[in-house]
Design an enzyme around this catalytic site. Structure first.
Site, mmCIF file in Angstrom:
data_model
loop_
_atom_site.group_PDB
_atom_site.id
_atom_site.type_symbol
_atom_site.label_atom_id
_atom_site.label_comp_id
_atom_site.label_asym_id
_atom_site.label_seq_id
_atom_site.Cartn_x
_atom_site.Cartn_y
_atom_site.Cartn_z
ATOM 1 N N GLU A 126 47.430 107.341 17.152
ATOM 2 C CA GLU A 126 47.744 108.294 16.092
ATOM 3 C C GLU A 126 46.694 109.398 15.992
ATOM 4 O O GLU A 126 45.512 109.181 16.254
ATOM 5 C CB GLU A 126 47.850 107.558 14.746
ATOM 6 C CG GLU A 126 49.058 106.637 14.730
ATOM 7 C CD GLU A 126 49.325 105.996 13.378
ATOM 8 O OE1 GLU A 126 50.491 105.976 12.965
ATOM 9 O OE2 GLU A 126 48.395 105.513 12.725
ATOM 10 N N CYS A 139 42.008 115.074 13.198
ATOM 11 C CA CYS A 139 41.348 113.770 13.329
ATOM 12 C C CYS A 139 41.977 113.056 14.519
ATOM 13 O O CYS A 139 43.182 112.804 14.521
ATOM 14 C CB CYS A 139 41.566 112.990 12.025
ATOM 15 S SG CYS A 139 40.921 111.325 12.077
ATOM 16 N N CYS A 146 40.736 98.703 17.963
ATOM 17 C CA CYS A 146 39.264 98.745 17.954
ATOM 18 C C CYS A 146 38.771 97.313 18.145
ATOM 19 O O CYS A 146 39.352 96.384 17.588
ATOM 20 C CB CYS A 146 38.773 99.305 16.613
ATOM 21 S SG CYS A 146 36.984 99.536 16.544
ATOM 22 N N CYS A 150 35.705 95.741 11.284
ATOM 23 C CA CYS A 150 35.272 96.106 9.934
ATOM 24 C C CYS A 150 36.347 95.597 8.972
ATOM 25 O O CYS A 150 37.544 95.849 9.196
ATOM 26 C CB CYS A 150 35.077 97.609 9.824
ATOM 27 S SG CYS A 150 33.885 98.203 11.037
ATOM 28 N N CYS A 153 39.093 97.941 7.330
ATOM 29 C CA CYS A 153 39.760 98.940 8.174
ATOM 30 C C CYS A 153 41.019 98.386 8.835
ATOM 31 O O CYS A 153 40.976 97.337 9.473
ATOM 32 C CB CYS A 153 38.781 99.433 9.247
ATOM 33 S SG CYS A 153 39.541 100.542 10.437
ATOM 34 N N CYS A 385 41.960 107.988 6.214
ATOM 35 C CA CYS A 385 40.910 107.301 6.967
ATOM 36 C C CYS A 385 41.107 105.797 6.942
ATOM 37 O O CYS A 385 41.270 105.214 5.882
ATOM 38 C CB CYS A 385 39.570 107.569 6.290
ATOM 39 S SG CYS A 385 38.540 108.656 7.213
HETATM 40 N N1 SAH Z 1 35.102 103.703 14.477
HETATM 41 C C1 SAH Z 1 34.471 104.832 13.937
HETATM 42 C C2 SAH Z 1 35.408 106.000 13.708
HETATM 43 C C3 SAH Z 1 36.780 105.690 13.167
HETATM 44 S S1 SAH Z 1 36.878 105.140 11.500
HETATM 45 C C4 SAH Z 1 33.737 104.470 12.674
HETATM 46 O O1 SAH Z 1 33.913 103.373 12.193
HETATM 47 O O2 SAH Z 1 32.961 105.294 12.218
HETATM 48 C C5 SAH Z 1 36.626 106.637 10.554
HETATM 49 C C6 SAH Z 1 36.078 106.389 9.153
HETATM 50 O O3 SAH Z 1 37.056 105.771 8.296
HETATM 51 C C7 SAH Z 1 34.892 105.442 9.138
HETATM 52 O O4 SAH Z 1 33.879 105.896 8.279
HETATM 53 C C8 SAH Z 1 35.510 104.195 8.591
HETATM 54 O O5 SAH Z 1 34.554 103.312 8.107
HETATM 55 C C9 SAH Z 1 36.447 104.739 7.565
HETATM 56 N N2 SAH Z 1 37.461 103.799 7.099
HETATM 57 C C10 SAH Z 1 38.010 102.772 7.782
HETATM 58 N N3 SAH Z 1 38.932 102.129 7.028
HETATM 59 C C11 SAH Z 1 38.969 102.776 5.833
HETATM 60 C C12 SAH Z 1 39.761 102.608 4.659
HETATM 61 N N4 SAH Z 1 40.693 101.676 4.579
HETATM 62 N N5 SAH Z 1 39.534 103.450 3.623
HETATM 63 C C13 SAH Z 1 38.620 104.433 3.723
HETATM 64 N N6 SAH Z 1 37.882 104.658 4.831
HETATM 65 C C14 SAH Z 1 38.042 103.833 5.869
HETATM 66 FE FE1 SF4 Z 2 36.676 100.150 14.350
HETATM 67 FE FE2 SF4 Z 2 37.715 100.628 11.955
HETATM 68 FE FE3 SF4 Z 2 35.261 99.615 12.148
HETATM 69 FE FE4 SF4 Z 2 35.711 102.167 12.848
HETATM 70 S S1 SF4 Z 2 35.922 101.304 10.808
HETATM 71 S S2 SF4 Z 2 34.527 100.618 13.987
HETATM 72 S S3 SF4 Z 2 37.809 101.999 13.711
HETATM 73 S S4 SF4 Z 2 37.165 98.603 12.818
#
Ligand code: SAH
Ligand code: SF4
Length: 402
Positions: A126, A139, A146, A150, A153, A385
């Site tokens: 996406e 974006c 991934c 996290c 996420c 995000c």
């Molecule tokens: N993997 C990288 C980039 C992709 S995630 C990273 O983790 O930085 C992009 C951003 O979205 C990151 O700051 C991540 O922590 C945030 N993010 C992920 N899930 C989210 C959610 N459910 N609500 C708000 N931000 C989120």
């Molecule tokens: Fe991967 Fe989501 Fe963590 Fe970014 S925030 S490193 S996309 S699991």
């Protein structure tokens, strides 16, 4: 052959495959090749040594400045050359499966990447476009899924992981420009210079879609070199931001080798909480991460690091956390981005109350950081995000069943 990784696999750092619109199309896609690779492809196609430099320039211009998808339109090449190239090479994009437009103008594309891997005949990724008053941010994703988990996420819950090739990363930008109608066509088509930055719809690029860009370093590096190349897409490196969860050993290389702006997904101010939210913290704890930021090549007040902080109710949103955050970042040229948590079905967290976010932001503000709350965009189309998660997982699940 596309590279597909299980979540348990170590992500390969290199997957220099080509983009192709369908697995049946065996032509070499020229999208995402650097000039040397392009020269080698033209050499293999029989272009004479004396002509290669010129042809590389023409093809580069056709792909990245004009946005051509077919050699029929590349009128800078002689007719027989066009026909010959069209047999061997492709300029086509991967297919858009769906395009959704939010009530706030945000657009989300689900893009199908064909693969030759029988475990995953097609993969989906996406990309999201966010228009604002004075800029437009695209974006893009660096992986399907991934390998990091996290806990807040949605992408991190996706089982299937694939490192996008340079071409697949660049194709997201081309697709966005295609659908936004942002190629210099019509009266300006004869001009050789790219559209000026201020008239553009896509002014900024963020690697904040699916995946961890630093686990796909080489492909991301090549794609960003192409995105910022002055003879083509020409997006300034100052307007490209790479976000990482904290792959500490690769952070200095972002400054030294890619040269784009850095964002860190911080999300917590102590190791126990960060271990829980961003498990890579167990490998590279806060102290090491912040050291890498302090030593980031080129960091200065004019080139600040962005620290992202997702607001999770009762988890990381106390006012003590806010004060600790300010203390932790002291001495690092920083911007702070508070991200209201974007919920997804089954998410184990809630977004902090708005009042709490404002109090938290006030402490950050008083410490001298301007407008720290990031407005959520595209919520109605799950484009915000951390909400990106493709249907590829379902494909694999159905394969396993059959
Ligand atoms: N993997 C990288 C980039 C992709 S995630 C990273 O983790 O930085 C992009 C951003 O979205 C990151 O700051 C991540 O922590 C945030 N993010 C992920 N899930 C989210 C959610 N459910 N609500 C708000 N931000 C989120
Ligand atoms: Fe991967 Fe989501 Fe963590 Fe970014 S925030 S490193 S996309 S699991």
């Amino acid at each position: 052959m596309a590279t597909v990784l299980d979540r348990t696999d170590q992500p390969a750092t290199r997957a220099r495959d080509a983009v192709s619109p369908s697995p049946a199309d065996t032509r070499l896609s020229l999208i995402g090749l650097n000039r040397e690779e392009l020269a080698a492809a033209l050499h293999d196609a029989g272009v004479r040594e004396k002509q290669i430099r010129m042809r590389v320039g023409q093809v580069w211009n056709a792909i990245y400045h004009r946005g051509h998808t077919s050699f029929d339109d590349v009128t800078t090449l002689a007719k027989d050359c066009r026909a010959d190239f069209a047999k061997r090479f492709s300029l086509e994009r991967p297919k858009i499966v769906t395009e959704q437009v939010s009530s706030d103008g945000t657009r989300k594309w689900l893009i199908r990447l064909p693969s030759n891997n029988p475990r995953a005949p097609s993969l989906e990724v996406e990309a999201v476009y966010i228009p604002e008053a004075n800029r437009g941010t695209l974006c893009i994703s660096s992986q399907v899924g991934c390998t990091l988990n996290c806990t807040f996420c949605h992408t991190g819950t996706q089982k299937l992981v694939h490192n996008l090739t340079s071409g697949e990363i660049i194709a997201q930008i081309l697709i966005a420009r295609d659908t936004l109608g942002e190629w210099p066509i019509g009266p300006s088509a004869s001009k050789s210079r790219p559209a000026p930055q201020e008239n553009r719809l896509i002014t900024n690029i963020v690697l904040m879609g699916m995946g961890e860009p630093l686990y796909n370093f080489d492909n991301v590096k090549q794609a960003m070199a192409i995105a910022s190349d002055g003879d083509g897409l020409s997006v300034s490196k100052r307007r490209i931001t790479l976000s990482t969860s904290g792959v500490v050993p690769e952070i200095a290389r972002v400054g030294d080798e890619i040269g784009v702006m850095l964002a860190i997904s911080l999300h917590a101010v102590n190791n126990p909480t960060r271990d829980l939210l961003v498990p890579i913290n167990k490998k590279y704890p806060l102290e090491e991460l912040l050291d890498a930021c302090r030593n980031f090549p080129g960091v200065s007040n004019a080139r600040r690091i962005t620290f992202e902080y997702v607001m999770l109710k009762g988890v990381n949103d106390s006012l003590k956390d806010a004060k600790d955050l300010v203390r932790l970042l002291k001495g690092i040229p920083a911007k702070i981005n508070l991200i209201p948590f974007n919920a997804w079905p089954g998410a184990p967290y809630e977004c902090s109350d708005w009042e709490q976010i404002e109090k938290f932001a006030e402490i950050i503000n008083r410490a001298g950081y301007a407008s720290p709350i990031r407005t959520p965009r595209g919520r109605d189309i799950m484009a915000a995000c951390g909400q990106l998660k493709s249907a590829s997982e379902k494909i694999r699940a159905s394969q396993v069943a059959s």
